[in-house]
Design an enzyme around this catalytic site. Sequence first.
Site, PDB file in Angstrom:
ATOM      1  N   TYR A   1       0.337 -40.930  17.422  1.00 59.65           N
ATOM      2  CA  TYR A   1       1.669 -40.425  17.080  1.00 59.65           C
ATOM      3  C   TYR A   1       1.764 -38.949  17.460  1.00 59.65           C
ATOM      4  O   TYR A   1       0.896 -38.152  17.083  1.00 59.65           O
ATOM      5  CB  TYR A   1       1.915 -40.598  15.579  1.00 59.65           C
ATOM      6  CG  TYR A   1       3.250 -40.061  15.100  1.00 59.65           C
ATOM      7  CD1 TYR A   1       4.446 -40.622  15.539  1.00 59.65           C
ATOM      8  CD2 TYR A   1       3.319 -38.992  14.205  1.00 59.65           C
ATOM      9  CE1 TYR A   1       5.670 -40.138  15.107  1.00 59.65           C
ATOM     10  CE2 TYR A   1       4.538 -38.510  13.755  1.00 59.65           C
ATOM     11  CZ  TYR A   1       5.713 -39.077  14.208  1.00 59.65           C
ATOM     12  OH  TYR A   1       6.925 -38.596  13.765  1.00 59.65           O
TER      13      TYR A   1
ATOM     14  N   LYS B   1       0.088 -29.359   9.699  1.00 61.17           N
ATOM     15  CA  LYS B   1      -0.478 -29.912   8.460  1.00 61.17           C
ATOM     16  C   LYS B   1      -1.423 -28.918   7.756  1.00 61.17           C
ATOM     17  O   LYS B   1      -0.924 -27.949   7.207  1.00 61.17           O
ATOM     18  CB  LYS B   1      -1.071 -31.292   8.716  1.00 61.17           C
ATOM     19  CG  LYS B   1       0.092 -32.249   9.096  1.00 61.17           C
ATOM     20  CD  LYS B   1      -0.199 -33.713   9.201  1.00 61.17           C
ATOM     21  CE  LYS B   1       1.111 -34.458   9.452  1.00 61.17           C
ATOM     22  NZ  LYS B   1       1.065 -35.534  10.396  1.00 61.17           N
TER      23      LYS B   1
ATOM     24  N   ASP C   1      -3.813 -33.267  20.267  1.00 64.72           N
ATOM     25  CA  ASP C   1      -2.918 -33.188  19.118  1.00 64.72           C
ATOM     26  C   ASP C   1      -3.807 -33.197  17.872  1.00 64.72           C
ATOM     27  O   ASP C   1      -4.222 -34.238  17.391  1.00 64.72           O
ATOM     28  CB  ASP C   1      -1.961 -34.387  19.146  1.00 64.72           C
ATOM     29  CG  ASP C   1      -1.007 -34.389  17.955  1.00 64.72           C
ATOM     30  OD1 ASP C   1      -1.235 -33.612  17.010  1.00 64.72           O
ATOM     31  OD2 ASP C   1      -0.052 -35.190  17.981  1.00 64.72           O
TER      32      ASP C   1
HETATM   33  C1  LIG Z   1       2.314 -35.632  11.543  1.00 58.49           C
HETATM   34  C2  LIG Z   1       1.958 -35.669  12.958  1.00 58.49           C
HETATM   35  C3  LIG Z   1       2.800 -35.150  13.950  1.00 58.49           C
HETATM   36  C4  LIG Z   1       4.211 -34.709  13.667  1.00 58.49           C
HETATM   37  O1  LIG Z   1       4.276 -33.557  12.894  1.00 58.49           O
HETATM   38  P1  LIG Z   1       5.668 -33.225  12.163  1.00 58.49           P
HETATM   39  O2  LIG Z   1       5.398 -31.923  11.492  1.00 58.49           O
HETATM   40  O3  LIG Z   1       5.930 -34.356  11.222  1.00 58.49           O
HETATM   41  O4  LIG Z   1       6.722 -33.118  13.215  1.00 58.49           O
HETATM   42  C5  LIG Z   1       2.328 -35.081  15.235  1.00 58.49           C
HETATM   43  N1  LIG Z   1       1.108 -35.501  15.564  1.00 58.49           N
HETATM   44  C6  LIG Z   1       0.265 -36.020  14.643  1.00 58.49           C
HETATM   45  C7  LIG Z   1      -1.102 -36.457  15.059  1.00 58.49           C
HETATM   46  C8  LIG Z   1       0.674 -36.156  13.323  1.00 58.49           C
HETATM   47  O5  LIG Z   1      -0.134 -36.748  12.438  1.00 58.49           O
END
Ligand SMILES: *Cc1c(COP(=O)(O)O)cnc(C)c1O
Length: 442
Positions: free
Chosen positions: A149, A276, A248
């Site tokens: 994602y 995060k 990511d």
């Molecule tokens: C949560 C997440 C995102 C998106 O981040 P948002 O702050 O919700 O836009 C992108 N990549 C990964 C791996 C994620 O877990």
Amino acid sequence: MRKTSQATAVMDNALSLEASKKVIAGGGSSNMRNFGIITPLVLDRASGSRIWDVEGNDLIDVNMGYGPHLLGYADPDIMGAVAAQLSLGAVTGIPHRLDHQAGELVAAIVPSIDQVRFANSGTEAITSALRLARFVTGRTLVITFDGHYHGWSETVLRKAAITNDGQNTQETLPGAPGMIPEALAHTLQLPWNDPTALERAFAEHGDRVAAVILEPVCANAGVVPPAPGFLAHVAGLTRRNGAVLVFDEVITGFRVDLGGAQRKYGIQPDLTILSKVLGGGFPVAAFGGGRDIMAPLARNEAFHAGVYAGNHAAISAVVATLGKLQADPLLYDRLEDECADFENALRLAFAEAGRHVRIARVGSVMSVALLTEAPGTDAECHALVSRTDFAAHRRLQTLCQDAGVYFHPNPLEPWFLSTAHTRADLAHVVDVISRSLAEPPT
Ligand SMILES: *Cc1c(COP(=O)(O)O)cnc(C)c1O
């Protein structure tokens, strides 16, 4: 109704959610918040490892806001730093002394980063990083992996090979209605942990590939770590073909190791996305890399902006969070010990209940999913998803929520543990799961 604390009940959860739904479409401002709910839950507050609902019930949370709270909810050091900053100006739109401190911390901690830009969310930082990769290569194709994602923007949100409802769709489809189908012509989705598929893609499209983006530990479709040597293979192929390697690390950054997955596995990407844990619960993200790849931004040739990007309140949270993590070098070892014991206790509980389960864990991020059959090999995310028992998992979630333990109703959402989870908390989680598994089917 279960009441485990002295907090005064403001309202009934169900009535409160109904009231919200009148003015918030679906009741929550993210589709993930409105997904698969059986027993309504509306919160009053959160602290440490716990959340309190509007009825005054407290629950141990292992969803933890989808990952930011490595130090638990409302960590006093982070809250103190942000509170102090709020009265000094939360956002001015002018460079601030804290920017330098936060940038220095990120560059010191994350091996591949010399320079960053801050943004508000993972989605934004990824969108900007992919645009930068397309700019520096002069190419448009981005390779992604099934089950990973990368936020909800136009070129990367696409239907997983197997969706959250267990539907199997091998077609290339936009991830949401209303998206521009042609945008997907610029992404190519490959199976995770499959070196041959990647070799074939590069052989066919090598001179069109701007970037390869991946979660170094796939954490958004069950936790599926990279197969041994896979990340090095991806890095080699990507470099040889003149494309940009993007990690990511929105989940893995400051989570699976202080220096993220890139330090844990010893592979340097060209660009890294962080969010995060970075902000300890405040809306902030970053993308960064070496000075060369960031040069178009340093020269203001590439475009990235945002009124709230790098606002002082969020950046004060970054400085407090990273400073605290850096000051405690044994934190990750302690978490690993505690999480390993928790994992073993959970495995025992499911085995004693005679249930098929897949439990996978890298540090303090883990996946716990009931299966329809015994777990097989699942190096590929969709092999795992096809065996997930979504209905049984949702039923277990409801029973646990009623008994004071919260995890997400979607079995593909990871569980996040924190330094605020005590061994007693985790023993209680195992106990509640054991008792819920023993409940006869209704
Ligand atoms: C949560 C997440 C995102 C998106 O981040 P948002 O702050 O919700 O836009 C992108 N990549 C990964 C791996 C994620 O877990």
